[in-house]
Design an enzyme around this catalytic site. Structure first.
Site, PDB file in Angstrom:
ATOM      1  N   SER A 192     -60.589  71.754   3.681  1.00 20.14           N
ATOM      2  CA  SER A 192     -59.868  71.320   4.872  1.00 20.14           C
ATOM      3  C   SER A 192     -58.379  71.061   4.556  1.00 20.14           C
ATOM      4  O   SER A 192     -57.708  71.960   4.050  1.00 20.14           O
ATOM      5  CB  SER A 192     -60.579  70.084   5.421  1.00 20.14           C
ATOM      6  OG  SER A 192     -60.075  69.683   6.636  1.00 20.14           O
ATOM      7  N   ASP A 332     -67.170  76.680  12.573  1.00 15.18           N
ATOM      8  CA  ASP A 332     -66.234  75.638  12.184  1.00 15.18           C
ATOM      9  C   ASP A 332     -65.189  75.408  13.275  1.00 15.18           C
ATOM     10  O   ASP A 332     -64.348  76.259  13.529  1.00 15.18           O
ATOM     11  CB  ASP A 332     -65.548  76.044  10.867  1.00 15.18           C
ATOM     12  CG  ASP A 332     -64.845  74.898  10.181  1.00 15.18           C
ATOM     13  OD1 ASP A 332     -64.419  73.959  10.875  1.00 15.18           O
ATOM     14  OD2 ASP A 332     -64.729  74.943   8.943  1.00 15.18           O
ATOM     15  N   HIS A 365     -67.766  72.829   9.546  1.00 12.59           N
ATOM     16  CA  HIS A 365     -66.835  72.176   8.623  1.00 12.59           C
ATOM     17  C   HIS A 365     -67.499  71.408   7.481  1.00 12.59           C
ATOM     18  O   HIS A 365     -67.099  71.534   6.320  1.00 12.59           O
ATOM     19  CB  HIS A 365     -65.946  71.230   9.438  1.00 12.59           C
ATOM     20  CG  HIS A 365     -64.596  71.014   8.859  1.00 12.59           C
ATOM     21  ND1 HIS A 365     -63.679  72.029   8.701  1.00 12.59           N
ATOM     22  CD2 HIS A 365     -63.994  69.896   8.387  1.00 12.59           C
ATOM     23  CE1 HIS A 365     -62.574  71.543   8.167  1.00 12.59           C
ATOM     24  NE2 HIS A 365     -62.743  70.242   7.963  1.00 12.59           N
TER      25      HIS A 365
END
Ligand code: NAG
Ligand code: NAG
Length: 390
Positions: A192, A332, A365
């Site tokens: 991320s 995601d 994610h």
């Protein structure tokens, strides 16, 4: 729109408005729990209990922040195998979380411990502002300015930074330290925001001499296509999306999460960060370009950068022979496949064989750091990528 969705939507909007109102100062802490770090460090709470050695290290940045770093030098049982030098790997977490995120699953599913067992010397970063890195040589992170709802706004000085400073101060300090301790080049793993930091650094030609390769999970550089059930307005603000992600993690689209891991995760997160950092992320969403923090008017930008618009991080400038591995998921909401496509387009001239890309249709994610299938699906690929780029 159902009532719950509407309430969540309103909540996101109020967070947005609060951030707007206080932009440029203080921190956002989304929990009303203890302001002091838990008594146990990450080594004691999450590593040694599984039979691994673990060292807690402090690294001080050029601007005085004291960062907590964990080192897991060898695999379980501790034997250093075969006389071969163990290569260092640095794990860099995302925004609103900390280094604990690499250690939530059982050892045989946690990337940090899997890497240690595979012969790597593992280092875990915790960026400024997270619970073990809320320290500074002279500034006080906890001098309260005001408290509103469950959000506290803190002193300006300690929290006057964005991910630009993670790029220009935190990452160089941690990497220099590891490099000095190990006298070796380092493999990097980011998740991320941890991917954005690496891409931004590399695009400026920084850390290239100290890094051997980078594995980027849920890569984030462009955020224009973030999808959300809440519609375009909420999508404009990264923090809103992130909070929704955190609050909906159990029923979200993540394919492979373990309920007890999610419990541990929610007890530890979200971590605090600076308001300015979230504003900077919101700017990335709004403008669709990867640039330094925008001070909001040409004169202020002039003062900080010597130019009216903030300088951009040009990802095409990453040297074409630098080994990159990227893994992204079809579900995601934060690292949207369309934004990843923009990123890959910037890297289209990268040398054949130096860029490996993995697309996992059913991953969202959190699956990249906590998925029970992540070892087989992703981590084994990372290890072969590191072996190809020794
Ligand atoms: C879920 O996590 C718990 C606690 O770490 C562990 O005992 C269990 O084996 C995990 N389940 C799966 C399916 O991995
Ligand atoms: C980024 O750099 C490439 C060459 O490395 C150049 O062609 C491109 O115009 C640059 N992009 C921006 C937005 O400046």
């Amino acid at each position: 729109m159902g009532v719950r969705k509407l309430l969540r939507f309103l909540w996101v909007i109020s967070v947005v408005l609060l951030i707007e109102a206080f932009s440029g100062s203080g921190s956002v802490r989304l929990k009303s729990v203890a302001m002091n770090p838990p008594p146990l460090g990450i080594c004691a709470s999450s590593v040694r209990k599984h039979g691994y050695k673990c060292e807690e290290v402090d690294v001080t940045t050029e601007d005085g922040y004291i960062l907590s770093v964990q080192r897991i030098p060898v695999g379980r049982g501790g034997a250093v195998g075969g006389g071969r030098k163990r290569q260092p790997v640095l794990l860099q977490h995302g925004v609103l979380v900390d280094g604990m995120t690499w250690l939530l699953n059982p050892p045989e599913q946690s990337l940090a411990l899997i890497l240690a067992d595979n012969g790597y010397d593992v280092w875990i970063a915790n960026t400024r502002g997270t619970s073990f890195s809320r320290r500074h040589v002279s500034l006080d992170p906890d001098r309260p300015v005001r408290i509103m709802l469950h959000i506290r706004f803190h002193s300006v000085e300690f929290w006057d930074w964005t991910w630009d400073e993670i790029v220009s101060r935190d990452l160089p300090a941690v990497i220099a330290f590891i490099s000095q301790q190990t006298s070796q080049k380092i493999h990097y793993v980011g998740h991320s925001l941890g991917t954005l930091i690496a891409l931004a650094s590399l695009s400026e030609g920084k850390q290239l001499d100290k890094l051997k390769s980078a594995a980027l999970l849920s890569p984030i550089a462009y955020l224009s296509h973030m999808t959300t059930a809440l519609g375009v307005l909420a999508a404009k603000v990264f923090v809103g999306e992130y909070l929704v992600w955190l609050s909906s993690i159990q029923k979200g689209k993540n394919c492979c999460l373990n309920a007890s891991t999610v419990d541990v995760f929610l007890r530890n997160e979200p971590q605090s960060t600076s308001t300015k950092n979230l504003v900077h992320l919101a700017q990335t969403v709004r403008d669709g370009v990867l640039a330094k923090y925008d001070y909001g008017n040409p004169a202020f930008n002039m003062e900080h950068y010597g130019q009216p618009r903030p300088p951009i991080y040009n990802i095409s400038n990453i040297p074409r022979n630098f080994p990159l591995f990227m893994s992204y998921g079809g579900q995601d909401a934060l690292s949207d496949p369309k934004d990843v496509a923009t990123l890959l387009d910037d890297l289209k001239l990268h040398e054949e064989g130096k860029l490996s890309v993995q697309y996992i249709k059913d991953y969202a994610h959190a699956d990249f750091i906590m998925g029970v299938t992540a070892k087989d699906v992703v981590y084994d690929k990372i290890i072969s990528f590191f072996r190809r780029n020794q």
